[in-house]
Design an enzyme around this catalytic site. Structure first.
Site, short mmCIF file in Angstrom:
data_model
loop_
_atom_site.label_atom_id
_atom_site.label_comp_id
_atom_site.label_asym_id
_atom_site.label_seq_id
_atom_site.Cartn_x
_atom_site.Cartn_y
_atom_site.Cartn_z
N SER A 148 0.84 -1.19 0.00
CA SER A 148 0.00 0.00 0.00
C SER A 148 0.88 1.24 0.00
O SER A 148 1.95 1.25 0.60
CB SER A 148 -0.90 0.02 1.24
OG SER A 148 -1.62 1.24 1.31
N TYR A 161 -1.91 0.12 10.32
CA TYR A 161 -2.11 -0.46 8.99
C TYR A 161 -0.85 -0.32 8.16
O TYR A 161 -0.37 -1.28 7.54
CB TYR A 161 -3.29 0.23 8.31
CG TYR A 161 -3.52 -0.21 6.88
CD1 TYR A 161 -4.05 -1.46 6.58
CD2 TYR A 161 -3.21 0.65 5.82
CE1 TYR A 161 -4.26 -1.86 5.27
CE2 TYR A 161 -3.43 0.26 4.50
CZ TYR A 161 -3.95 -0.99 4.23
OH TYR A 161 -4.16 -1.36 2.93
#
Length: 252
Positions: A148, A161
């Site tokens: 990501s 995250y």
């Protein structure tokens, strides 16, 4: 060691994909099947997998499904075993399953943090452990992993995250350096905002609404990431695409 000329002549591959019921995983499965690859689809929701497989079969593609939770090692072993049992080998493992329990660290969401570690990090490790013996035995194999841009640009609310994604980024680089004999390749793909159901796993109502709105406003279609996967696995055996970052042009 793989003979590059032989590998280049092998145009179709057997590809296992986690998180394949929706979003990036489903789009990747459908695109690769359209390219002639055999795909093994894994996710926790069998009905979503069946929908993807039905679309692939309707277009003449090859697909089988496995209900699996990547946080459970035995489930991932079952995925790898299914690929080998159905198609005789496994060429690529796309570790795409992921969840996003974002929010301020001051909230102390220990359960959410643990869930992200189990799926986003431990799930990738399970894939490496399950597929590596097959790859070494075959003399070739490719780990493709969804990371990501959250791990590249650190922002509030996404610290844990991002940490899971950067942990995977680190282990992929170590894995690459441990396997420079030409047998095992690694690719990390870091998408920016993609219009998927990932936002549904966010428990914070305000943040969930914000992410959904951003996805609607400028999120890329999952097919954009699928094309990056297809590019990475199409390279000859002596070429490794280590990192791909793909984001909407308007994303900060």
């Amino acid at each position: 060691m793989v003979n590059p000329s032989e590998d280049a002549r092998t145009s179709t591959k057997v590809v296992a994909i986690t998180g394949a019921g929706t979003g990036i995983g489903a789009a990747t499965a459908e695109l690769l099947a359209d390219h002639g690859h055999a795909v093994v689809l894994a996710a926790r929701r069998a009905e979503r997998l069946d929908e993807v497989a039905h679309r692939i079969h309707a277009r003449g593609g090859r697909a089988v499904t496995v209900t699996a939770d990547v946080s459970r090692y035995d489930d991932v072993v079952g995925l790898v075993d299914t690929a080998v049992g159905e198609f005789g080998r496994l060429d690529v493992l796309v570790s795409n399953a992921g969840i996003s329990k974002i929010g301020p660290m001051a909230d102390g969401d220990v359960r959410g943090w643990s869930a992200m570690i189990d799926v986003n990090l431990r799930g990738v490790l399970h894939g490496i452990a399950a597929a590596m013996p097959v790859f070494r035995r075959q003399g070739a194999g490719h780990f493709v992993t969804t990371l990501s841009t959250s791990g590249l640009k650190i922002v509030p609310q996404q610290g844990v995250y991002a940490a899971t994604k950067n942990a995977v980024r680190t282990l992929l680089e170590a894995l690459r350096q441990e396997n420079t004999d030409g047998v095992v390749r690694t690719t990390g793909i870091s998408p920016g905002m993609v219009a998927t159901e990932l936002g549904d796993s966010i428990d914070n109502d305000e943040l969930r609404h914000e992410i959904r709105q951003n996805m609607a406003d400028f999120g890329m279609p999952p097919e954009a990431v699928a094309r990056a996967v297809a590019f990475a696995i199409s390279q000859p055996a002596d070429i490794e695409i280590g990192d791909i970052t793909i984001r909407p042009t308007v994303q900060n």
